[in-house]
Design a protein around this motif. Structure first.
Motif, PDB file in Angstrom:
ATOM      1  N   UNK A  24       0.826  -1.205   0.000  1.00 19.54           N
ATOM      2  CA  UNK A  24       0.000   0.000   0.000  1.00 19.54           C
ATOM      3  C   UNK A  24       0.864   1.260   0.000  1.00 19.54           C
ATOM      4  N   UNK A  25       1.917   1.259   0.797  1.00 21.90           N
ATOM      5  CA  UNK A  25       2.809   2.423   0.865  1.00 21.90           C
ATOM      6  C   UNK A  25       3.456   2.680  -0.483  1.00 21.90           C
ATOM      7  N   UNK A  26       3.927   1.643  -1.151  1.00 20.08           N
ATOM      8  CA  UNK A  26       4.595   1.806  -2.442  1.00 20.08           C
ATOM      9  C   UNK A  26       3.604   2.270  -3.507  1.00 20.08           C
ATOM     10  N   UNK A  27       2.375   1.731  -3.484  1.00 17.83           N
ATOM     11  CA  UNK A  27       1.377   2.155  -4.468  1.00 17.83           C
ATOM     12  C   UNK A  27       0.987   3.625  -4.266  1.00 17.83           C
ATOM     13  N   UNK A  28       0.810   4.027  -3.015  1.00 16.00           N
ATOM     14  CA  UNK A  28       0.460   5.424  -2.740  1.00 16.00           C
ATOM     15  C   UNK A  28       1.597   6.343  -3.161  1.00 16.00           C
ATOM     16  N   UNK A  29       2.840   5.941  -2.901  1.00 11.35           N
ATOM     17  CA  UNK A  29       3.989   6.750  -3.303  1.00 11.35           C
ATOM     18  C   UNK A  29       4.075   6.872  -4.821  1.00 11.35           C
ATOM     19  N   UNK A  57      -1.789   7.862 -21.499  1.00 10.98           N
ATOM     20  CA  UNK A  57      -2.018   6.434 -21.692  1.00 10.98           C
ATOM     21  C   UNK A  57      -0.991   5.613 -20.911  1.00 10.98           C
ATOM     22  N   UNK A  58       0.245   6.063 -20.910  1.00 16.08           N
ATOM     23  CA  UNK A  58       1.296   5.363 -20.182  1.00 16.08           C
ATOM     24  C   UNK A  58       1.020   5.385 -18.679  1.00 16.08           C
ATOM     25  N   UNK A  59       0.569   6.527 -18.167  1.00 18.26           N
ATOM     26  CA  UNK A  59       0.270   6.659 -16.745  1.00 18.26           C
ATOM     27  C   UNK A  59      -0.895   5.765 -16.351  1.00 18.26           C
ATOM     28  N   UNK A  60      -1.950   5.761 -17.151  1.00 23.83           N
ATOM     29  CA  UNK A  60      -3.107   4.932 -16.802  1.00 23.83           C
ATOM     30  C   UNK A  60      -2.763   3.454 -16.876  1.00 23.83           C
ATOM     31  N   UNK A  61      -1.941   3.067 -17.833  1.00 20.02           N
ATOM     32  CA  UNK A  61      -1.511   1.673 -17.942  1.00 20.02           C
ATOM     33  C   UNK A  61      -0.662   1.281 -16.733  1.00 20.02           C
ATOM     34  N   UNK A  64      -2.969   0.816 -13.716  1.00 18.48           N
ATOM     35  CA  UNK A  64      -3.739  -0.424 -13.827  1.00 18.48           C
ATOM     36  C   UNK A  64      -2.867  -1.644 -13.559  1.00 18.48           C
ATOM     37  N   UNK A  65      -1.662  -1.664 -14.128  1.00 21.25           N
ATOM     38  CA  UNK A  65      -0.755  -2.804 -13.919  1.00 21.25           C
ATOM     39  C   UNK A  65      -0.307  -2.879 -12.466  1.00 21.25           C
ATOM     40  N   UNK A  66      -0.039  -1.727 -11.875  1.00 21.56           N
ATOM     41  CA  UNK A  66       0.400  -1.705 -10.479  1.00 21.56           C
ATOM     42  C   UNK A  66      -0.684  -2.192  -9.538  1.00 21.56           C
ATOM     43  N   UNK A  67      -1.903  -1.762  -9.758  1.00 22.44           N
ATOM     44  CA  UNK A  67      -3.005  -2.205  -8.903  1.00 22.44           C
ATOM     45  C   UNK A  67      -3.269  -3.699  -9.085  1.00 22.44           C
ATOM     46  N   UNK A  68      -3.147  -4.161 -10.309  1.00 22.45           N
ATOM     47  CA  UNK A  68      -3.323  -5.603 -10.557  1.00 22.45           C
ATOM     48  C   UNK A  68      -2.245  -6.426  -9.870  1.00 22.45           C
TER      49      UNK A  68
END
Length: 79
Positions: A24-29, A57-61, A64-68
């Motif tokens: 969670x910390x890494x995703x929020x960062x 597009x790169x940011x949204x991808x 999405x990949x990070x959350x997955x």
């Protein structure tokens, strides 16, 4: 304003010091750093090469990949 670029590092250090969930910390960062880049360069010229739609597009991808990946790690019991 130059120190705002280091917000992701600050979030990681504080999150790990408070012993929060590492994924969670890494995703929020990561999201905070990406949002800071978008705020600093609203026209989309993050890399200095022009073209805003490619960067969006790169940011949204990446999000999405990070959350997955985070969801798979949580499901597997890692982190």
């Amino acid at each position: 304003m130059e120190y705002l670029k280091l917000i992701g590092i600050v979030i990681i250090v504080v999150g790990f010091a408070c012993k929060l969930d590492s994924i969670l910390v890494i995703m929020v960062a990561a999201i905070a750093t990406a949002l800071e880049a978008v705020v600093e360069h609203p026209e989309g010229d993050i890399a200095g090469v022009g073209g805003g739609s490619e960067h969006q597009a790169m940011l949204s991808c990446a999000v999405e990949r990070g959350l997955g990946a985070a969801a798979l790690c949580v499901r597997a019991g890692v982190g």
